[in-house]
Scaffold this motif. Sequence first.
Motif, mmCIF file in Angstrom:
data_model
loop_
_atom_site.group_PDB
_atom_site.id
_atom_site.type_symbol
_atom_site.label_atom_id
_atom_site.label_comp_id
_atom_site.label_asym_id
_atom_site.label_seq_id
_atom_site.Cartn_x
_atom_site.Cartn_y
_atom_site.Cartn_z
ATOM 1 N N LYS A 41 -3.407 -7.220 -5.274
ATOM 2 C CA LYS A 41 -3.601 -5.766 -5.230
ATOM 3 C C LYS A 41 -4.781 -5.355 -4.360
ATOM 4 O O LYS A 41 -4.822 -4.226 -3.859
ATOM 5 N N HIS A 42 -5.734 -6.252 -4.166
ATOM 6 C CA HIS A 42 -6.896 -5.907 -3.337
ATOM 7 C C HIS A 42 -6.595 -6.105 -1.851
ATOM 8 O O HIS A 42 -6.873 -5.224 -1.037
ATOM 9 N N ARG A 64 -1.604 4.019 -2.652
ATOM 10 C CA ARG A 64 -3.037 3.836 -2.514
ATOM 11 C C ARG A 64 -3.432 3.932 -1.062
ATOM 12 O O ARG A 64 -2.691 3.534 -0.185
ATOM 13 N N GLN A 65 -4.619 4.393 -0.839
ATOM 14 C CA GLN A 65 -5.145 4.448 0.516
ATOM 15 C C GLN A 65 -5.941 3.190 0.791
ATOM 16 O O GLN A 65 -6.638 2.684 -0.083
ATOM 17 N N PRO A 66 -5.861 2.632 2.011
ATOM 18 C CA PRO A 66 -6.640 1.447 2.331
ATOM 19 C C PRO A 66 -8.128 1.718 2.167
ATOM 20 O O PRO A 66 -8.603 2.819 2.401
ATOM 21 N N VAL A 67 -8.822 0.666 1.723
ATOM 22 C CA VAL A 67 -10.261 0.788 1.552
ATOM 23 C C VAL A 67 -10.929 0.517 2.890
ATOM 24 O O VAL A 67 -10.732 -0.523 3.493
ATOM 25 N N THR A 105 0.826 -1.201 0.000
ATOM 26 C CA THR A 105 0.000 0.000 0.000
ATOM 27 C C THR A 105 0.858 1.248 0.000
ATOM 28 O O THR A 105 0.607 2.207 -0.710
ATOM 29 N N LYS A 128 -4.751 -3.550 0.176
ATOM 30 C CA LYS A 128 -5.456 -2.374 0.675
ATOM 31 C C LYS A 128 -6.198 -2.652 1.982
ATOM 32 O O LYS A 128 -6.816 -1.759 2.544
ATOM 33 N N SER A 129 -6.136 -3.893 2.449
ATOM 34 C CA SER A 129 -6.862 -4.262 3.663
ATOM 35 C C SER A 129 -6.270 -3.588 4.892
ATOM 36 O O SER A 129 -5.053 -3.469 5.037
#
Length: 234
Positions: free
Chosen positions: A144-145, A9-12, A4, A148-149
Amino acid sequence: MSSTAKSGRQPVASKKAPASKAGKTGKPGVREQNAQATRDSILRAATKVFAKHGYDGGSVEKISTAAKSYDRMIYYYFGSKEGLYIEVLEGIYRRMNEAESRLALDVAQPLEALRAVIRFVLDYYRKHPEFITLLNTENLHKGKHIAKSLRAREYSSPAIAILGEIMQNGIAQKLFRDDLQTRDVYLLIASLGYFYLSNRHTLSAFLGDNLEAPDALAHWEGFVLDTVLRTVTR
């Protein structure tokens, strides 16, 4: 540095079920219970849909239909399809950790405790094929998902901690080698179980044997037990 941080990217952060006023007992109100039930239903449906169709094929419409809900509820509770997918991934890790935490392990008996952990991992993979399928899908996306955790790291710590305690007791009792890292032993167990089951269909065709047959699974479990114990013992 985490994935991240590297990507910027910012965590979702998904939207949690809205809180409602509870009574003096602190029990949740009817509205809050209904909201949580809707949220849980969407998560269960999404787990099945993503496991069957992958991330790209698991549309919001398919998930809302399976959950007997509405597309807008997915966006309301999870923000986006990706937010929902991330929570599905977090959920499969969390449930495995919760199941492992319920094991009655006597870490003072490191050989038996290690055998129990190995059997648990192999058995869990067998009983939860969606775990294998979803991780395969996420690896195709290069993680990639899950990168973001906000919680992914939380779910690896308990499993490593349990195994680490077993290893320390084994070393103290001069049963286990003292030059091994707990993470490597964890990866050895996970990889031996994961590879066999994630590739069971192609390997069965390639080798001409049904790797899902009970005797084949029992044989592989024995082989994994022997392999890991030979690796860690003095």
